[in-house]
Design a protein around this motif. Sequence first.
Motif, PDB file in Angstrom:
ATOM      1  N   ARG A  61      13.981  -2.886 -15.863  1.00  0.00           N
ATOM      2  CA  ARG A  61      12.837  -3.940 -14.669  1.00  0.00           C
ATOM      3  C   ARG A  61      12.555  -2.042 -13.981  1.00  0.00           C
ATOM      4  O   ARG A  61      13.216  -1.340 -13.039  1.00  0.00           O
ATOM      5  N   PRO A  62      11.430  -2.317 -13.924  1.00  0.00           N
ATOM      6  CA  PRO A  62      10.972  -0.988 -13.011  1.00  0.00           C
ATOM      7  C   PRO A  62      11.237  -1.172 -11.160  1.00  0.00           C
ATOM      8  O   PRO A  62      11.324   0.323 -10.909  1.00  0.00           O
ATOM      9  N   ASP A  63      11.484  -2.036 -10.951  1.00  0.00           N
ATOM     10  CA  ASP A  63      11.380  -2.265  -9.497  1.00  0.00           C
ATOM     11  C   ASP A  63      13.133  -2.303  -9.159  1.00  0.00           C
ATOM     12  O   ASP A  63      13.710  -2.190  -7.936  1.00  0.00           O
ATOM     13  N   ASP A  64      13.736  -1.896  -9.751  1.00  0.00           N
ATOM     14  CA  ASP A  64      15.283  -2.355 -10.366  1.00  0.00           C
ATOM     15  C   ASP A  64      15.985  -1.367 -11.262  1.00  0.00           C
ATOM     16  O   ASP A  64      16.642  -2.166 -11.940  1.00  0.00           O
ATOM     17  N   PRO A  65      15.868  -0.193 -11.651  1.00  0.00           N
ATOM     18  CA  PRO A  65      16.284   0.628 -12.849  1.00  0.00           C
ATOM     19  C   PRO A  65      17.582   0.167 -13.300  1.00  0.00           C
ATOM     20  O   PRO A  65      18.076   0.840 -14.183  1.00  0.00           O
ATOM     21  N   THR A  67      18.926  -2.286 -13.106  1.00  0.00           N
ATOM     22  CA  THR A  67      18.622  -4.095 -13.729  1.00  0.00           C
ATOM     23  C   THR A  67      18.405  -3.949 -14.849  1.00  0.00           C
ATOM     24  O   THR A  67      17.018  -3.655 -15.424  1.00  0.00           O
TER      25      THR A  67
END
Length: 169
Positions: A61-65, A67
């Motif tokens: 996930r780009p906003d949660d690296p 995850t």
Amino acid sequence: MRLSHPSVEDGPHMWRLAGATGMDVNSPYAYTLWCRDFAKSSVVAKDADGRLAAYVTGYVRPDDPDTYFLWQVAVDSAYRGQRLARRMLDFIGDRITERGMTHLEATVTPDNAASRALFASFARDRGVEAVWSPLFGAEHFPAGGDAPHEPEDLVRIGPFGPRPSQERD
């Protein structure tokens, strides 16, 4: 069965398998592009003859690296009952924990008992929690086709550490 990361040559076969399994099907281009840009976060299973039997697609996930989001799991009907989905999920789980990620997410429709059981057993065997929550309601999907798209619940699995079988005293 041989598990590996996909190549662009696998894209058309993944598209066909998605259609044959009744999944939400994207364009053939999307699958081929996926195999180029997200190969390291996806896995294919091929039989002894090199035929695509199953795949998992996902991405960081780009906003949660920390995850990994698992997008699709598909298993050809001829290969069901061989624990391929679980073997591929373990393959991905090992890769993401090696890369330092702490969570895996996926969405599942409320009536998909097989996927819910898959994710529950994966979490249990890794000694982590699987937390379920609503994510997308039917109103998030455009009307059309034969039936409206079902809601999608989010499962968030983690936090990961070493697998219980990999821990040392």
